[in-house]
Design a protein around this motif. Structure first.
Motif, PDB file in Angstrom:
ATOM      1  N   VAL A  31       9.634   3.715 -12.923  1.00 32.02           N
ATOM      2  CA  VAL A  31       8.463   4.474 -13.270  1.00 32.02           C
ATOM      3  C   VAL A  31       7.269   3.823 -13.307  1.00 32.02           C
ATOM      4  CG1 VAL A  31       7.544   5.976 -15.072  1.00 32.02           C
ATOM      5  CG2 VAL A  31       9.852   6.343 -14.133  1.00 32.02           C
ATOM      6  N   TRP A  32       7.536   2.663 -14.221  1.00 32.90           N
ATOM      7  CA  TRP A  32       6.197   1.643 -14.381  1.00 32.90           C
ATOM      8  C   TRP A  32       6.077   0.272 -13.526  1.00 32.90           C
ATOM      9  CZ3 TRP A  32       2.578   3.188 -17.266  1.00 32.90           C
ATOM     10  CH2 TRP A  32       2.505   4.340 -18.190  1.00 32.90           C
ATOM     11  N   HIS A  33       6.600   0.407 -12.433  1.00 35.43           N
ATOM     12  CA  HIS A  33       6.612  -0.913 -11.769  1.00 35.43           C
ATOM     13  C   HIS A  33       5.060  -1.210 -11.246  1.00 35.43           C
ATOM     14  CE1 HIS A  33       7.207  -4.142  -8.917  1.00 35.43           C
ATOM     15  NE2 HIS A  33       8.566  -4.239  -9.493  1.00 35.43           N
ATOM     16  N   PRO A  34       4.505  -1.930 -11.283  1.00 31.32           N
ATOM     17  CA  PRO A  34       3.175  -2.350 -11.097  1.00 31.32           C
ATOM     18  C   PRO A  34       2.870  -2.375  -9.585  1.00 31.32           C
ATOM     19  CG  PRO A  34       3.940  -4.141 -12.403  1.00 31.32           C
ATOM     20  CD  PRO A  34       5.168  -3.347 -12.204  1.00 31.32           C
ATOM     21  N   ASP A  35       3.796  -2.207  -8.717  1.00 27.21           N
ATOM     22  CA  ASP A  35       3.514  -2.451  -7.345  1.00 27.21           C
ATOM     23  C   ASP A  35       3.107  -0.866  -6.987  1.00 27.21           C
ATOM     24  OD1 ASP A  35       3.919  -4.935  -6.959  1.00 27.21           O
ATOM     25  OD2 ASP A  35       5.911  -4.948  -6.121  1.00 27.21           O
ATOM     26  N   ARG A  36       3.716   0.043  -7.841  1.00 26.23           N
ATOM     27  CA  ARG A  36       3.441   1.368  -7.527  1.00 26.23           C
ATOM     28  C   ARG A  36       2.006   1.889  -7.656  1.00 26.23           C
ATOM     29  NH1 ARG A  36       6.297   5.314 -10.774  1.00 26.23           N
ATOM     30  NH2 ARG A  36       5.471   6.953  -9.036  1.00 26.23           N
ATOM     31  N   PHE A  37       1.132   0.931  -8.279  1.00 25.33           N
ATOM     32  CA  PHE A  37      -0.360   1.044  -8.573  1.00 25.33           C
ATOM     33  C   PHE A  37      -1.354   0.025  -8.048  1.00 25.33           C
ATOM     34  CE2 PHE A  37       2.206   2.462 -12.285  1.00 25.33           C
ATOM     35  CZ  PHE A  37       2.098   3.590 -12.304  1.00 25.33           C
ATOM     36  N   SER A  38      -0.758  -0.299  -6.876  1.00 24.77           N
ATOM     37  CA  SER A  38      -1.799  -1.386  -6.376  1.00 24.77           C
ATOM     38  C   SER A  38      -2.948  -0.799  -5.878  1.00 24.77           C
ATOM     39  CB  SER A  38      -1.008  -2.011  -5.128  1.00 24.77           C
ATOM     40  OG  SER A  38      -0.620  -0.792  -4.146  1.00 24.77           O
ATOM     41  N   ASN A  39      -3.269   0.215  -5.803  1.00 23.73           N
ATOM     42  CA  ASN A  39      -4.608   0.719  -5.361  1.00 23.73           C
ATOM     43  C   ASN A  39      -5.546   0.923  -6.746  1.00 23.73           C
ATOM     44  OD1 ASN A  39      -3.790   0.905  -2.761  1.00 23.73           O
ATOM     45  ND2 ASN A  39      -3.260   3.126  -2.930  1.00 23.73           N
ATOM     46  N   ASN A  40      -5.010   1.128  -8.007  1.00 28.24           N
ATOM     47  CA  ASN A  40      -5.800   1.333  -8.857  1.00 28.24           C
ATOM     48  C   ASN A  40      -5.495   0.055  -9.923  1.00 28.24           C
ATOM     49  OD1 ASN A  40      -6.842   2.039 -11.487  1.00 28.24           O
ATOM     50  ND2 ASN A  40      -6.146   4.216 -11.078  1.00 28.24           N
ATOM     51  N   LEU A  41      -6.580  -0.685 -10.032  1.00 31.68           N
ATOM     52  CA  LEU A  41      -6.418  -2.094 -10.770  1.00 31.68           C
ATOM     53  C   LEU A  41      -6.275  -1.746 -12.452  1.00 31.68           C
ATOM     54  CD1 LEU A  41      -6.555  -5.111 -11.057  1.00 31.68           C
ATOM     55  CD2 LEU A  41      -8.934  -4.972 -11.149  1.00 31.68           C
ATOM     56  N   ARG A  42      -6.936  -0.831 -12.745  1.00 30.97           N
ATOM     57  CA  ARG A  42      -6.708  -0.487 -14.256  1.00 30.97           C
ATOM     58  C   ARG A  42      -5.085   0.015 -14.531  1.00 30.97           C
ATOM     59  NH1 ARG A  42      -6.296   4.230 -17.190  1.00 30.97           N
ATOM     60  NH2 ARG A  42      -6.978   5.378 -15.195  1.00 30.97           N
ATOM     61  N   LEU A  43      -4.750   0.734 -13.831  1.00 29.47           N
ATOM     62  CA  LEU A  43      -3.274   1.142 -13.996  1.00 29.47           C
ATOM     63  C   LEU A  43      -2.347   0.214 -13.675  1.00 29.47           C
ATOM     64  CD1 LEU A  43      -3.316   5.075 -12.196  1.00 29.47           C
ATOM     65  CD2 LEU A  43      -3.333   4.376 -14.717  1.00 29.47           C
ATOM     66  N   LYS A  44      -2.408  -0.741 -12.605  1.00 20.71           N
ATOM     67  CA  LYS A  44      -1.647  -1.828 -12.365  1.00 20.71           C
ATOM     68  C   LYS A  44      -1.503  -2.735 -13.781  1.00 20.71           C
ATOM     69  CE  LYS A  44      -0.801  -5.386  -9.248  1.00 20.71           C
ATOM     70  NZ  LYS A  44      -1.081  -5.845  -7.718  1.00 20.71           N
ATOM     71  N   GLU A  45      -2.617  -3.159 -14.399  1.00 21.30           N
ATOM     72  CA  GLU A  45      -2.656  -3.803 -15.437  1.00 21.30           C
ATOM     73  C   GLU A  45      -1.985  -3.124 -16.455  1.00 21.30           C
ATOM     74  OE1 GLU A  45      -6.623  -4.638 -16.321  1.00 21.30           O
ATOM     75  OE2 GLU A  45      -6.859  -6.258 -14.691  1.00 21.30           O
ATOM     76  N   LYS A  46      -2.220  -1.916 -16.540  1.00 22.32           N
ATOM     77  CA  LYS A  46      -1.232  -1.078 -17.741  1.00 22.32           C
ATOM     78  C   LYS A  46      -0.017  -1.274 -17.474  1.00 22.32           C
ATOM     79  CE  LYS A  46      -1.566   3.194 -20.143  1.00 22.32           C
ATOM     80  NZ  LYS A  46      -2.444   4.317 -20.536  1.00 22.32           N
ATOM     81  N   ALA A  47       0.512  -0.940 -16.221  1.00 28.23           N
ATOM     82  CA  ALA A  47       1.998  -1.065 -15.865  1.00 28.23           C
ATOM     83  C   ALA A  47       2.388  -2.311 -16.343  1.00 28.23           C
ATOM     84  CB  ALA A  47       1.954  -0.713 -14.239  1.00 28.23           C
TER      85      ALA A  47
END
Length: 169
Positions: A31-47
């Motif tokens: 659910v929280w893997h940072p690669d899932r949020f590669s398009n959104n820097l803010r969510l990637k940092e949170k992940a």
């Protein structure tokens, strides 16, 4: 991080088994893997922060459960239990695999030895043929024969022998 907080992060009950903890860890990482949020820097940092917390919690829970299991093992060792079919099958498979590896290694060694021997013999034959005193080099298998080849031999002539020539019918 205390153990209660670790169970909360992994969304586990305090009485969970190591397998349940591992499955919960895998689910949360998916659910929280940072690669899932590669398009959104803010969510990637949170992940990334969430994954660090999940990894720390899983390491703590895993060591807690393994130490808890080793404390309970002496009680289990007092009453020996019969081996299950799965354990017996695993042991049998391990033995068969080990035996197969031994046989394959022995065959490999045997075949390499034979191959070297044949190569050595072929080399000796070539050397012997090259050093021959009778004019052109001749290999042993190319020796003079008494066959009924063309030009010489005791053949019956053109098409006169049994099973030779054209069949008319």
């Amino acid at each position: 991080m205390d153990i209660e907080r670790c169970f909360e992060v992994l969304e586990l009950d305090p009485g969970a088994s190591p397998d349940e903890a591992k499955q919960a860890y895998k689910d949360i990482v998916n659910v929280w893997h940072p690669d899932r949020f590669s398009n959104n820097l803010r969510l990637k940092e949170k992940a990334e922060e969430k994954i660090k917390e999940v990894n720390a919690a899983y390491d703590t829970v895993k060591s807690f459960l393994s130490s808890k299991q080793t404390q309970e093992e002496p009680e289990k060792q007092e009453s020996p239990r019969p081996r299950s079919n799965a354990e017996a099958r695993d042991n049998t498979e391990a033995m068969v695999e080990a035996g197969t590896n031994i046989i394959l290694n022995a065959c490999s060694y045997f075949y390499k030895t034979i191959r070297r021997f044949v190569a050595d013999q072929a080399q000796k034959l070539e050397e012997k043929a090259e050093a021959g005193p009778d004019g052109p080099a001749r290999k042993e298998w190319q020796g003079r024969g008494s066959g009924s080849g063309k030009g010489r031999g005791g053949g019956m002539g053109r098409g006169g022998g049994m099973g030779r020539g054209r069949r008319r019918g």
